[in-house]
Design a protein around this motif. Structure first.
Motif, PDB file in Angstrom:
ATOM      1  N   LYS A  39     -12.771   0.159   0.069  1.00  0.00           N
ATOM      2  CA  LYS A  39     -12.904   0.098  -1.568  1.00  0.00           C
ATOM      3  C   LYS A  39     -12.668   1.372  -1.621  1.00  0.00           C
ATOM      4  CE  LYS A  39     -17.149  -3.022  -1.472  1.00  0.00           C
ATOM      5  NZ  LYS A  39     -17.934  -4.102  -1.839  1.00  0.00           N
ATOM      6  N   LEU A  40     -10.982   0.941  -2.090  1.00  0.00           N
ATOM      7  CA  LEU A  40     -10.847   2.011  -3.084  1.00  0.00           C
ATOM      8  C   LEU A  40      -9.503   2.523  -4.450  1.00  0.00           C
ATOM      9  CD1 LEU A  40      -8.002   2.684  -0.158  1.00  0.00           C
ATOM     10  CD2 LEU A  40     -10.614   4.149  -0.195  1.00  0.00           C
ATOM     11  N   LYS A  41     -10.978   1.414  -5.016  1.00  0.00           N
ATOM     12  CA  LYS A  41     -10.491   0.978  -6.451  1.00  0.00           C
ATOM     13  C   LYS A  41     -10.516   1.451  -7.915  1.00  0.00           C
ATOM     14  CE  LYS A  41     -10.965  -3.093  -9.701  1.00  0.00           C
ATOM     15  NZ  LYS A  41     -11.261  -3.871  -9.823  1.00  0.00           N
ATOM     16  N   LYS A  42      -9.533   2.361  -7.935  1.00  0.00           N
ATOM     17  CA  LYS A  42      -9.291   3.449  -9.080  1.00  0.00           C
ATOM     18  C   LYS A  42      -9.354   4.535  -8.589  1.00  0.00           C
ATOM     19  CE  LYS A  42      -9.158   0.560 -12.691  1.00  0.00           C
ATOM     20  NZ  LYS A  42      -8.073   0.706 -13.803  1.00  0.00           N
ATOM     21  N   ALA A  43      -9.135   4.669  -7.173  1.00  0.00           N
ATOM     22  CA  ALA A  43      -9.644   6.827  -6.591  1.00  0.00           C
ATOM     23  C   ALA A  43      -8.020   7.163  -6.533  1.00  0.00           C
ATOM     24  CB  ALA A  43      -9.351   6.307  -5.060  1.00  0.00           C
ATOM     25  N   LYS A  44      -8.559   8.582  -6.948  1.00  0.00           N
ATOM     26  CA  LYS A  44      -7.345   9.168  -6.998  1.00  0.00           C
ATOM     27  C   LYS A  44      -7.123   9.828  -6.241  1.00  0.00           C
ATOM     28  CE  LYS A  44      -9.164   9.891 -12.047  1.00  0.00           C
ATOM     29  NZ  LYS A  44      -9.624  10.802 -12.685  1.00  0.00           N
ATOM     30  N   PHE A  45      -5.941   9.823  -6.165  1.00  0.00           N
ATOM     31  CA  PHE A  45      -4.801  10.561  -4.674  1.00  0.00           C
ATOM     32  C   PHE A  45      -3.956  11.667  -4.891  1.00  0.00           C
ATOM     33  CE2 PHE A  45      -7.075   7.335  -2.992  1.00  0.00           C
ATOM     34  CZ  PHE A  45      -7.820   7.511  -1.976  1.00  0.00           C
ATOM     35  N   SER A  46      -3.509  12.328  -4.544  1.00  0.00           N
ATOM     36  CA  SER A  46      -2.478  13.269  -5.107  1.00  0.00           C
ATOM     37  C   SER A  46      -0.927  12.183  -3.928  1.00  0.00           C
ATOM     38  CB  SER A  46      -1.999  14.914  -4.181  1.00  0.00           C
ATOM     39  OG  SER A  46      -3.110  15.464  -4.378  1.00  0.00           O
ATOM     40  N   PHE A  47       0.091  12.717  -4.499  1.00  0.00           N
ATOM     41  CA  PHE A  47       1.473  11.769  -3.934  1.00  0.00           C
ATOM     42  C   PHE A  47       1.901  12.171  -2.690  1.00  0.00           C
ATOM     43  CE2 PHE A  47       5.744  11.825  -3.840  1.00  0.00           C
ATOM     44  CZ  PHE A  47       5.747  10.160  -3.617  1.00  0.00           C
ATOM     45  N   LEU A  48       1.839  14.044  -1.990  1.00  0.00           N
ATOM     46  CA  LEU A  48       1.827  14.415  -0.474  1.00  0.00           C
ATOM     47  C   LEU A  48       1.045  13.655   0.116  1.00  0.00           C
ATOM     48  CD1 LEU A  48       2.989  17.533  -1.752  1.00  0.00           C
ATOM     49  CD2 LEU A  48       4.359  15.247  -1.201  1.00  0.00           C
ATOM     50  N   GLU A  49      -0.237  13.261  -0.611  1.00  0.00           N
ATOM     51  CA  GLU A  49      -1.082  12.500   0.430  1.00  0.00           C
ATOM     52  C   GLU A  49      -1.834  11.548   0.657  1.00  0.00           C
ATOM     53  OE1 GLU A  49      -2.315  15.501  -1.562  1.00  0.00           O
ATOM     54  OE2 GLU A  49      -1.726  16.717  -0.283  1.00  0.00           O
ATOM     55  N   VAL A  50      -0.806  10.403  -0.788  1.00  0.00           N
ATOM     56  CA  VAL A  50      -0.800   9.503  -0.173  1.00  0.00           C
ATOM     57  C   VAL A  50      -0.448   8.443   1.164  1.00  0.00           C
ATOM     58  CG1 VAL A  50       0.057   7.332  -1.171  1.00  0.00           C
ATOM     59  CG2 VAL A  50      -0.560   8.910  -2.794  1.00  0.00           C
ATOM     60  N   ARG A  51       0.587   9.247   2.016  1.00  0.00           N
ATOM     61  CA  ARG A  51       0.737   8.817   3.049  1.00  0.00           C
ATOM     62  C   ARG A  51      -0.229   8.786   4.338  1.00  0.00           C
ATOM     63  NH1 ARG A  51       2.552  14.915   3.251  1.00  0.00           N
ATOM     64  NH2 ARG A  51       1.180  15.592   4.385  1.00  0.00           N
ATOM     65  N   ASN A  52      -0.793   9.663   4.644  1.00  0.00           N
ATOM     66  CA  ASN A  52      -2.448   9.276   4.670  1.00  0.00           C
ATOM     67  C   ASN A  52      -2.985   7.801   4.718  1.00  0.00           C
ATOM     68  OD1 ASN A  52      -2.862  12.123   5.733  1.00  0.00           O
ATOM     69  ND2 ASN A  52      -3.804  12.116   4.141  1.00  0.00           N
ATOM     70  N   LEU A  53      -2.836   6.950   3.661  1.00  0.00           N
ATOM     71  CA  LEU A  53      -3.443   5.953   3.477  1.00  0.00           C
ATOM     72  C   LEU A  53      -2.389   5.063   4.475  1.00  0.00           C
ATOM     73  CD1 LEU A  53      -3.623   5.706  -0.368  1.00  0.00           C
ATOM     74  CD2 LEU A  53      -6.068   6.393   1.486  1.00  0.00           C
ATOM     75  N   LEU A  54      -0.837   5.115   4.506  1.00  0.00           N
ATOM     76  CA  LEU A  54       0.306   4.310   4.672  1.00  0.00           C
ATOM     77  C   LEU A  54      -0.556   4.598   6.646  1.00  0.00           C
ATOM     78  CD1 LEU A  54       2.704   5.004   2.855  1.00  0.00           C
ATOM     79  CD2 LEU A  54       1.267   3.321   3.031  1.00  0.00           C
ATOM     80  N   ILE A  55      -1.148   5.490   6.928  1.00  0.00           N
ATOM     81  CA  ILE A  55      -1.551   5.051   8.622  1.00  0.00           C
ATOM     82  C   ILE A  55      -2.172   4.138   9.316  1.00  0.00           C
ATOM     83  CG2 ILE A  55      -2.586   6.821  10.147  1.00  0.00           C
ATOM     84  CD1 ILE A  55      -2.399   9.313   8.475  1.00  0.00           C
ATOM     85  N   SER A  56      -3.186   3.640   8.220  1.00  0.00           N
ATOM     86  CA  SER A  56      -4.216   2.355   8.546  1.00  0.00           C
ATOM     87  C   SER A  56      -3.387   1.381   9.263  1.00  0.00           C
ATOM     88  CB  SER A  56      -5.555   2.648   8.140  1.00  0.00           C
ATOM     89  OG  SER A  56      -4.576   1.701   6.963  1.00  0.00           O
ATOM     90  N   ILE A  57      -1.967   1.294   8.265  1.00  0.00           N
ATOM     91  CA  ILE A  57      -1.472   0.260   8.412  1.00  0.00           C
ATOM     92  C   ILE A  57      -0.286  -0.035   9.380  1.00  0.00           C
ATOM     93  CG2 ILE A  57      -2.254  -0.900   6.281  1.00  0.00           C
ATOM     94  CD1 ILE A  57       0.957   0.102   4.770  1.00  0.00           C
ATOM     95  N   ASP A  58      -0.086   1.326  10.671  1.00  0.00           N
ATOM     96  CA  ASP A  58       1.035   0.835  11.154  1.00  0.00           C
ATOM     97  C   ASP A  58       2.688   0.818  10.810  1.00  0.00           C
ATOM     98  OD1 ASP A  58       1.941   1.604  14.248  1.00  0.00           O
ATOM     99  OD2 ASP A  58       1.664   0.210  14.464  1.00  0.00           O
ATOM    100  N   ILE A  59       3.255   1.359   9.848  1.00  0.00           N
ATOM    101  CA  ILE A  59       4.315   1.611   9.227  1.00  0.00           C
ATOM    102  C   ILE A  59       5.033   2.797   9.656  1.00  0.00           C
ATOM    103  CG2 ILE A  59       3.513  -0.359   7.640  1.00  0.00           C
ATOM    104  CD1 ILE A  59       3.584   1.888   5.255  1.00  0.00           C
ATOM    105  N   VAL A  60       6.473   2.635   9.134  1.00  0.00           N
ATOM    106  CA  VAL A  60       6.979   3.814   9.399  1.00  0.00           C
ATOM    107  C   VAL A  60       7.689   4.078   8.641  1.00  0.00           C
ATOM    108  CG1 VAL A  60       9.560   4.624  11.404  1.00  0.00           C
ATOM    109  CG2 VAL A  60       7.505   3.070  12.453  1.00  0.00           C
ATOM    110  N   ILE A  61       7.516   5.480   7.842  1.00  0.00           N
ATOM    111  CA  ILE A  61       9.021   5.824   7.527  1.00  0.00           C
ATOM    112  C   ILE A  61       9.252   6.913   7.576  1.00  0.00           C
ATOM    113  CG2 ILE A  61       8.140   7.217   5.095  1.00  0.00           C
ATOM    114  CD1 ILE A  61       5.399   5.777   4.722  1.00  0.00           C
ATOM    115  N   ASP A  62      11.079   6.907   6.640  1.00  0.00           N
ATOM    116  CA  ASP A  62      11.883   7.657   7.413  1.00  0.00           C
ATOM    117  C   ASP A  62      12.220   8.487   5.686  1.00  0.00           C
ATOM    118  OD1 ASP A  62      12.207   6.932   9.724  1.00  0.00           O
ATOM    119  OD2 ASP A  62      14.285   5.790   9.115  1.00  0.00           O
TER     120      ASP A  62
END
Length: 62
Positions: A39-62
């Motif tokens: 549960k991450l509602k209203k959690a705060k992240f730095s823009f550069l660290e947001v990529r860590n959130l995307l690791i769990s959904i196994d997508i590729v970002i170029d």
């Protein structure tokens, strides 16, 4: 909830099935958060660290 994790190095730490509502992860690094099981509602992240959130959904970002 409302936890302050600012500027912490979580070396190879994975969060699953946690309530992190309103937690502050700005400036934090070294973690993996499964956005589907936490549960991450209203959690705060730095823009550069947001990529860590995307690791769990196994997508590729170029």
């Amino acid at each position: 909830m409302d936890a302050n994790f600012k500027h912490i190095c979580f070396e190879y730490t994975q969060f699953t099935q946690c309530n992190m509502t309103r937690s502050d992860f700005r400036g934090t690094y070294g973690y993996i958060i499964d956005i589907q099981s936490n549960k991450l509602k209203k959690a705060k992240f730095s823009f550069l660290e947001v990529r860590n959130l995307l690791i769990s959904i196994d997508i590729v970002i170029d």
